[in-house]
Motif scaffolding. Structure first.
Motif, PDB file in Angstrom:
ATOM      1  N   LEU A 364       1.208  -1.841   0.092  1.00 64.97           N
ATOM      2  CA  LEU A 364      -0.107  -0.205  -0.155  1.00 64.97           C
ATOM      3  C   LEU A 364       0.568   1.335  -0.238  1.00 64.97           C
ATOM      4  O   LEU A 364       0.213   2.569   0.267  1.00 64.97           O
ATOM      5  N   SER A 365       2.004   1.413  -0.562  1.00 63.81           N
ATOM      6  CA  SER A 365       2.710   2.009  -0.289  1.00 63.81           C
ATOM      7  C   SER A 365       2.527   3.446  -0.954  1.00 63.81           C
ATOM      8  O   SER A 365       3.079   4.662  -0.027  1.00 63.81           O
ATOM      9  N   GLU A 366       1.288   3.302  -1.573  1.00 65.78           N
ATOM     10  CA  GLU A 366       1.183   4.913  -2.076  1.00 65.78           C
ATOM     11  C   GLU A 366       0.590   6.013  -0.755  1.00 65.78           C
ATOM     12  O   GLU A 366       0.710   7.011  -0.807  1.00 65.78           O
ATOM     13  N   TYR A 367       0.198   5.210  -0.407  1.00 62.17           N
ATOM     14  CA  TYR A 367      -0.929   4.939   0.834  1.00 62.17           C
ATOM     15  C   TYR A 367      -0.156   5.032   2.321  1.00 62.17           C
ATOM     16  O   TYR A 367      -0.650   5.432   3.378  1.00 62.17           O
ATOM     17  N   ARG A 368       0.730   4.967   2.142  1.00 65.81           N
ATOM     18  CA  ARG A 368       1.789   4.828   3.655  1.00 65.81           C
ATOM     19  C   ARG A 368       1.789   6.056   4.868  1.00 65.81           C
ATOM     20  O   ARG A 368       1.082   5.888   5.272  1.00 65.81           O
ATOM     21  N   MET A 369       2.192   7.092   4.243  1.00 74.68           N
ATOM     22  CA  MET A 369       2.293   8.116   4.530  1.00 74.68           C
ATOM     23  C   MET A 369       0.635   8.853   5.032  1.00 74.68           C
ATOM     24  O   MET A 369       0.709   9.429   5.619  1.00 74.68           O
TER      25      MET A 369
END
Lengths: 409, 300
Positions: A364-369
């Motif tokens: 889910l790297s896009e939604y990490r931050m």
């Protein structure tokens, strides 16, 4: 159980969010092609999602209130973790188990996992260092990353210019950072809390900008590459061996830090810090030198950051100013606050969660931050003391009941 | 001399934009003592909303004046809505929490909003439509002062006067001053503190949105990250002037804007932000409560 009134409110909430997110979520314009795309499905998701969330939150709050009203009748019990820590019977085996797990980690898992764990442990030390400043002494430092940068760059530059080795620079990096902490702290620590926060933030930015712009000194935004990994009595090591080696260095540093911070917290100095956090004026009246005590906290925190900075440079073999942005400071601060300010175990757990969780959420790297920000908010709203809030050390006088009994007679 | 005047106006323009954002910080701080880290993001959302609205309207062929007015109103409305929601979700439950908790919550909110815009829109720099035309009557001085500088200065001045009137003469302004002085006492005399705090967030956010619209059309491009630096600079300005004081925020912003403008013009443009923060450190060392801030008497 769930009244209609609440349902109506949730519906209103979802309407509100649909309105709120309308321009950003629904409309997307391409200013060059001059086309507008309307993404109405997003609006539906937002409305539905906020409806469900608001109901869940309501349920959670109702249950929390119920528990709170029940709790009031009972005596307040110590949190479980705190009890484990206090009881040597549990603490020693548990610590031993953790330590054995830590030592055997590189043998159990792949190099990749070890590398991630090294990063997490670095943040454990950073968190513990900042914990001295923010958690124990109550000085809000938003530019902690500056000291980290000083450590990293002192290894990079001393190695680049004077060919100095890792072990020589390790103490130098720490000392340089501590020195900088003293130089900065001297004028700044007179300021009230929030001013201190913004000045440290500004200072962190200044360090980064200087590193970015002073090309002759730090090679600017492109950074310094080819920093050697630490040597082990002159032995050459494979790539994987090097990573494992750094892992053990940081592991030792973690143990050392926990030991030092723990001893410090219960020392005269540590109690002076706590007192300073609670009330400065009362503290001065008790004969504590305010400036000196604050400076020690500030420079000690900086010292650990410098240490970790050197290790960071050795681990990545490359430093550039982009690694030392404000976001980094914010993450370290979040570790301290999320874990529970002033609590060592809390900070360790906080660091492991905050660093490992995003690593394993790569899918889910896009939604990490996005999730990171949301977790910070939710955590603060529902548990402002952190995961494991620090309980003050108190002394119980065993003979108290006997004495009271006698007085009554 | 021309160069000096050019820098002076550039500094004043920059300062006015900072002031529009800094007012939000200082008002919120004055009332609940919180550094609202997400305020820079509110400003960014204001800029984005006005960008979206203005571009959509220009695609559908609206006249320029209508575009400007609708974009400004939309930016103000949505930014206020965001400000209101952020306060309600992230700060209100933390009123009685330890001092650091709302700050962390604010940092979290800031990260969240940045990434929300990044995911919902794009990470690229977007060209902002030119909303402020070159006026004909500005022609003789156009090489020194651009039309957009003039518009920014005039708009800011009008907004400041309106804000001063709002705080001095209206009922909500009086309630705001009362709440800032003493929250408990304000409750006792019948001020609805929650509503006053919401109003503060709404007003601050609307001001930031107008700042966002002006600066975006002045610079000509935006992305999701513009809020961070602008927010920090504006906060610096607020602290410089003495946080909690409204005239202080304006003065601090102008001082900051002028310092940056002259320092970049005469010394070096690489260290623009370094000058700003150095100024802050220097002023705080010699005058720890800012230029116009009140020194608080502390009691045990």
């Amino acid at each position: 159980m769930f009244p209609v009134k609440e349902l109506k409110r949730s519906a209103l909430t979802s309407l509100w969010f649909a309105f709120l997110t309308f321009p950003i979520m629904v409309v997307k314009v391409d200013p060059i092609e001059r086309v507008v795309s309307w993404r109405w499905d997003n609006m539906f998701f937002i409305a539905f999602g906020s409806f469900v969330f608001s109901i869940l939150a309501k349920v959670f709050i109702i249950q929390k209130e119920r528990r709170a009203s029940k709790k009031k009748q009972k005596t307040i019990s110590e949190p479980l973790v705190q009890r484990i820590v206090r009881e040597p019977r549990f603490l020693y085996p548990l610590a031993l188990a953790c330590f054995i797990f830590g030592i055997s980690f590189p043998f159990l898992f792949s190099t990749y996992q070890t590398n991630i764990m090294t990063t997490a442990l670095m943040y454990v030390v950073l968190g513990l260092g900042l914990n001295i400043v923010v958690g124990v002494a109550g000085l809000l430092d938003l530019g902690y990353v500056a000291f980290y940068a000083v450590g990293a760059y002192s290894y990079a530059l001393l190695n680049y210019n004077f060919d100095m080795g890792f072990w020589t620079v390790l103490p130098i990096g720490g000392l340089l950072a501590a020195l900088l902490g003293i130089i900065l702290g001297f004028p700044v620590l007179r300021l009230r809390g929030d001013y201190l926060a913004i000045v440290t933030l500004g200072f962190g930015e200044i360090i980064r900008l200087v590193l970015e712009n002073w090309n002759d000194f730090s090679q600017g935004p492109s950074g310094i590459a080819n920093i050697p990994r630490p040597s082990f009595f002159g032995m050459d090591m494979t790539f994987a061996g090097g990573i494992t080696y750094i892992y053990y260095i940081i592991l030792v540093l973690v143990v050392l830090t926990i030991f030092v911070v723990n001893r410090l917290q219960n020392s005269r100095l540590g109690r002076a810090w706590l007192a300073l956090r609670e009330d400065e004026i009362a503290c001065e009246a008790m004969g504590i030198d305010k400036t000196k005590t604050k400076l020690i906290a500030f420079s000690l925190g900086a010292f650990w950051a410098g240490f970790v900075g050197v290790i960071f440079a050795a681990k990545t073999t490359f430093v550039n100013p982009a690694s030392f942005t404000f976001l980094e400071s914010a993450i370290i601060l979040s570790i301290v606050v999320l874990g529970g300010m002033g609590s060592i175990i809390g900070v360790v757990i906080g660091a492991l969660i905050l660093i490992l969780l995003p690593e394993y959420l790569r899918a889910l790297s896009e939604y990490r931050m996005l999730a990171f920000g949301a977790i910070l908010v939710v955590m603060m709203v529902f548990k402002p003391g952190g995961i494991i809030s620090n309980v003050r050390r108190n002394y119980k006088f065993k003979g108290l009941s006997v004495v009271e009994g006698k007085n009554n007679e | 001399m021309d160069y000096f005047i050019e820098l002076l106006f550039a500094g004043l323009t920059r300062g006015s934009i900072y002031a529009l954002i800094a007012l939000g910080y200082t008002m919120v701080y004055g009332i609940i003592g919180l550094i609202n880290f997400a305020h820079g993001e509110i400003y960014m959302i204001g800029a984005f909303t006005s960008f979206i609205v203005a571009t959509v309207l220009s695609i559908y062929g609206f006249p320029l004046l209508a575009i400007v007015i609708i974009a400004a109103v939309a930016a103000a409305v949505w930014s206020s809505a965001y400000g209101f929601t952020v306060e309600k979700l992230a700060y209100r439950p933390l009123r009685k929490a330890p001092r650091l908790a709302p700050l962390i919550s604010a940092i979290g909110m800031s990260i969240f909003l940045q990434n929300y815009v990044l995911l919902a829109q794009t990470s690229d720099f977007l060209p902002f439509p030119e909303l402020i035309p070159e006026f004909a009557f500005m022609e003789p001085v156009a090489h020194i002062v651009g039309s957009s500088d003039m518009v920014i200065l005039v708009t800011t001045a009008i907004v400041m006067i309106a804000l001063t009137c709002l705080i001095k003469f209206t009922k909500i302004g009086k309630a705001m001053r009362a709440t800032a002085q003493d929250k408990t006492m304000a409750v006792l005399v019948g001020v609805n503190v929650d509503r006053v705090i919401s109003a503060t967030f709404i007003i601050g956010s609307a001001l930031a949105a107008i700042g966002g619209l002006l600066i975006a059309s002045h610079i000509g491009q935006i992305n999701f990250y513009i809020g961070f630096l602008a927010g920090i600079k504006a906060f610096t300005a607020a602290v410089l002037g003495g946080i909690g004081s409204i005239p202080g925020a304006v003065l601090g912003s102008l001082v900051l804007g002028l310092t940056e403008s002259f320092a970049t013009g005469y010394i070096s443009s690489d260290y623009e932000d370094v000058f700003a923060f150095s100024l802050l450190v220097l002023i705080l060392i010699f005058k720890p409560s800012g230029l116009l801030g009140k020194t608080e008497t502390k009691k045990v």
